[in-house]
Each structure stands twice: as structure tokens, then as C-alpha cells.
Enzyme design. Structure first.
Site, PDB file in Angstrom:
ATOM      1  N   ARG A  39       0.837  -1.209   0.000  1.00  0.00           N
ATOM      2  CA  ARG A  39       0.000   0.000   0.000  1.00  0.00           C
ATOM      3  C   ARG A  39       0.873   1.261   0.000  1.00  0.00           C
ATOM      4  NH1 ARG A  39      -3.951   2.344   4.447  1.00  0.00           N
ATOM      5  NH2 ARG A  39      -5.390   3.500   3.107  1.00  0.00           N
ATOM      6  N   HIS A  76       0.526   4.292  -2.712  1.00  0.00           N
ATOM      7  CA  HIS A  76       0.213   5.663  -2.317  1.00  0.00           C
ATOM      8  C   HIS A  76       1.367   6.615  -2.631  1.00  0.00           C
ATOM      9  CE1 HIS A  76      -3.583   5.183   0.336  1.00  0.00           C
ATOM     10  NE2 HIS A  76      -3.501   4.173  -0.510  1.00  0.00           N
ATOM     11  N   GLY A  94       4.413  10.518  -8.760  1.00  0.00           N
ATOM     12  CA  GLY A  94       5.342   9.467  -9.155  1.00  0.00           C
ATOM     13  C   GLY A  94       6.015   8.760  -7.996  1.00  0.00           C
ATOM     14  N   SER A 108       8.261  10.323  -1.779  1.00  0.00           N
ATOM     15  CA  SER A 108       7.820  11.559  -1.112  1.00  0.00           C
ATOM     16  C   SER A 108       6.884  11.242   0.061  1.00  0.00           C
ATOM     17  CB  SER A 108       7.134  12.496  -2.110  1.00  0.00           C
ATOM     18  OG  SER A 108       6.069  11.850  -2.772  1.00  0.00           O
ATOM     19  N   GLU A 143       2.948  14.140   3.292  1.00  0.00           N
ATOM     20  CA  GLU A 143       1.836  13.423   2.665  1.00  0.00           C
ATOM     21  C   GLU A 143       1.211  12.430   3.637  1.00  0.00           C
ATOM     22  OE1 GLU A 143       3.130  11.587  -1.040  1.00  0.00           O
ATOM     23  OE2 GLU A 143       4.367  13.335  -1.503  1.00  0.00           O
ATOM     24  N   ASN A 193      -3.852   8.982   3.773  1.00  0.00           N
ATOM     25  CA  ASN A 193      -2.677   8.259   4.261  1.00  0.00           C
ATOM     26  C   ASN A 193      -2.667   8.054   5.770  1.00  0.00           C
ATOM     27  OD1 ASN A 193      -1.421   7.830   1.757  1.00  0.00           O
ATOM     28  ND2 ASN A 193      -0.626   9.916   1.736  1.00  0.00           N
ATOM     29  N   HIS A 211      -6.275  -6.097  -3.187  1.00  0.00           N
ATOM     30  CA  HIS A 211      -7.171  -6.271  -2.042  1.00  0.00           C
ATOM     31  C   HIS A 211      -7.501  -7.736  -1.793  1.00  0.00           C
ATOM     32  CE1 HIS A 211      -8.546  -1.796  -2.400  1.00  0.00           C
ATOM     33  NE2 HIS A 211      -7.413  -1.931  -1.730  1.00  0.00           N
ATOM     34  N   ASP A 252      -3.982 -14.273  -3.751  1.00  0.00           N
ATOM     35  CA  ASP A 252      -4.560 -15.238  -4.693  1.00  0.00           C
ATOM     36  C   ASP A 252      -5.655 -14.532  -5.489  1.00  0.00           C
ATOM     37  OD1 ASP A 252      -6.805 -15.081  -2.992  1.00  0.00           O
ATOM     38  OD2 ASP A 252      -6.139 -16.791  -1.806  1.00  0.00           O
TER      39      ASP A 252
END
Length: 306
Positions: free
Chosen positions: A45, A49, A55, A59, A68, A74, A171, A232
Site C-alpha cells: 500500500r 500511495h 510518481g 515523497s 503526505e 494516508n 485487495h 490469490d
């Protein structure tokens, strides 16, 4: 945004300067999993993010008042201490060589692989930004986005519908807070007492028990009710059964006439097709606007600029 900018990235970027980089990252991740069984999805994750805001430049990892990581999408991210542990281990082995942005990309790949998912060669050579991009935080896909909005966000960074469905398949592991989907259970589309009609009724009732009105909205629920620690294709079977946890998951299958429906069906029937598309999409995502050459820097501490 893409194109020539990633020409400098190469899977063999550290072959001479830090040949054991993958082994070192893997070792730290395996140790971390002993302390936190959910660490693999958390690490993936972070890479997502990071890449969706200006990009893949690490950061996201910077501390500070304009960081951030303290912006709303976040606030529920986690795993930063493990990135620090990886950085510490790499600084011992190969000082001032491996960037934090590359650590995120490699750690994401290894987390997927260690979780039972595909493996792929990660292009490396990203450098770290010298500023956070809090103003760009709106680029991160939201669990409340319509399919059209999701597709537009992905398209703006060079990712197509197959990439969207494949990357949503992350997910297949991890958890989400009740707050991320409560609106599907009680006041869907601001209609009092209504439940999202694309949500299986039995599943909705079970979720209402786990996430009661007025309850703890930070309670964590498995994203994939069947195998939420394993990478999976069960996630796609859940979407077919209208048991996707987040609205942004279920719209991939329940939006009438959408091209994503056929892609969900394909991945549900073939885990190998999902794995191949996921690996390809991760490489594309990892190539969003990297800093390379003399741009940016290689941070010594991932939380602050040199």
C-alpha cells in the site's frame, strides 16, 4: 508522464554497487512478518500511495508539517518502521547507494511474492524527492470513487482498465477500517437506512454486526473474507458474488456494461492470468515519473532529506 522518463530504470541497476539488495530486503520483511502478520499488504500500500502522488519518488515517507503521510488518505497507512529497518540494513551493506523509492518498489514486489503472489523483475534506479507533494494527494484513488473516476485517475498516470482491475486485486490481502465502507451499510447515497444494492444482503448483515452504527470506525475487517493473508484470485470470486468490501472494488463488477466486468471474470477463472497482469501493471505503476540521473537524491534517512 511516462515514456522516456523510465529509460534509466533497470533490473540490474545495483548489480555492481549492491548485489544483495533483494536478499537484504527479503530478510528484513520476513523478520517483520514475525511481528506483524499484516505487514505485506501494508508495505504494498505504501508503494501504491507513493506512486499515485507525483510518481514513485518516496515523497510519502518524508516527515514534516506538510507531509503526505498526515493527509487523510494516508492516515491509515502503516509499515514505515519496516522501511526504516530495510534502509538501516542496506546502509550497513551498501552505504549511500539504494534509494528509498527503490526500497518501496522492491519491498512491494517481495511482499506480494512472500504472500503467495507472482514474482517479477523490478526496474530500479529511482531517486528520492527532496520535497513532499501534499497538494497532489487527490491523485490517490478513493474507495468512494465511481468506476469512471477510478478509470480516469489510472488513465492519467498511463494505466489502462486491465491495470485497474489487476491492481485492485491487491485487495486479495489486507484489511480496511469500518470507516472505509460504513456508508454502504447504513445511508447509501445519503438515503437513510439504505444499503448499497450491489452488496450481497447476507454479507451486508454480517458487516453491520462487525461495524455497528456508533461503533469503533477504526475496527479492521478483512478485504478478502476467504484468504486475507494470502495473495490469490479469491478477491475476484468475491466480486462475482457481490461480496467486495469497498465500493471501489464492487464497481469493477457491478457497473453495467463496463469493460472491467469481463476482466474480473477472466481473473476469477484464471489465477495465472491475474498474476501475469498484476506483475505487468506493478511494473507500469512503478515507472510513473521516477526521478533518475542527477534529479533528486539518495536519502540517508527515508524520513528526511539529506
Amino acid at each position: 508522464m511516462l515514456g522516456g522518463s523510465n529509460a534509466q530504470l533497470s533490473a540490474t541497476f545495483y548489480a555492481k554497487t549492491c548485489p544483495n539488495v533483494s536478499t537484504i530486503v527479503r530478510t528484513v520483511l520476513q523478520q517483520a512478518q514475525g511481528n506483524d502478520i499484516w505487514i505485506f499488504p501494508k508495505i504494498v500500500r505504501l508503494h501504491f500511495h507513493d506512486c499515485f502522488v507525483n510518481g514513485c519518488d518516496a515523497s510519502l515517507l518524508l516527515n514534516g508539517t506538510d507531509s503526505e503521510k498526515t493527509a487523510p488518505p494516508n492516515l491509515s497507512t502503516d509499515g514505515y518502521a519496516v522501511i526504516d529497518d530495510i534502509k538501516t540494513a542496506l546502509e550497513k551493506a551498501c552505504p549511500r547507494v539504494v534509494s528509498c523509492a527503490d526500497i518501496l518498489a522492491l519491498a512491494a514486489q517481495l511482499s506480494v511474492t512472500l504472500g503467495g503472489g507472482p514474482t517479477w523483475q523490478v526496474p530500479l534506479g529511482r531517486r528520492d524527492s527532496r520535497t513532499a507533494h501534499r497538494e497532489g494527494i487527490g491523485g490517490i484513488p478513493s474507495q468512494h470513487d465511481s468506476l469512471a473516476n477510478l478509470a480516469a485517475r489510472f488513465k492519467s498516470v498511463g494505466l489502462d482498465s486491465t491495470d485497474l482491475v489487476a491492481l485492485s486485486g491487491v485487495h486479495t490481502f489486507g484489511r480496511a477500517q469500518c470507516a472505509a465502507f460504513m456508508d454502504r451499510l447504513y445511508n447509501f447515497n445519503n438515503v437513510s437506512g439504505s444499503v448499497d444494492p450491489t452488496l450481497n444482503a447476507t454479507y451486508a448483515k454480517a458487516l453491520q454486526q462487525r461495524c455497528p452504527k456508533g461503533g469503533d470506525v477504526t475496527s479492521l475487517i478483512d478485504l478478502d473474507e476467504q484468504t486475507s493473508l494470502n495473495f490469490d484470485n479469491k478477491y475476484f470470486l468475491s466480486l462475482q458474488n457481490r461480496r467486495g468490501l469497498l465500493q471501489s472494488d464492487q464497481v469493477l463488477f457491478s457497473t453495467n456494461g463496463a469493460e472491467t466486468v469481463g476482466i474480473v471474470n477472466r481473473f476469477a477463472s484464471s489465477q495465472s492470468q491475474f498474476f501475469a497482469s498484476f506483475a505487468k501493471a506493478m511494473i507500469k505503476m512503478g515507472n510513473i515519473s521516477p526521478l533518475s540521473g542527477s534529479n533528486g537524491e539518495v536519502r540517508l534517512d527515508c524520513r528526511k532529506i539529506n
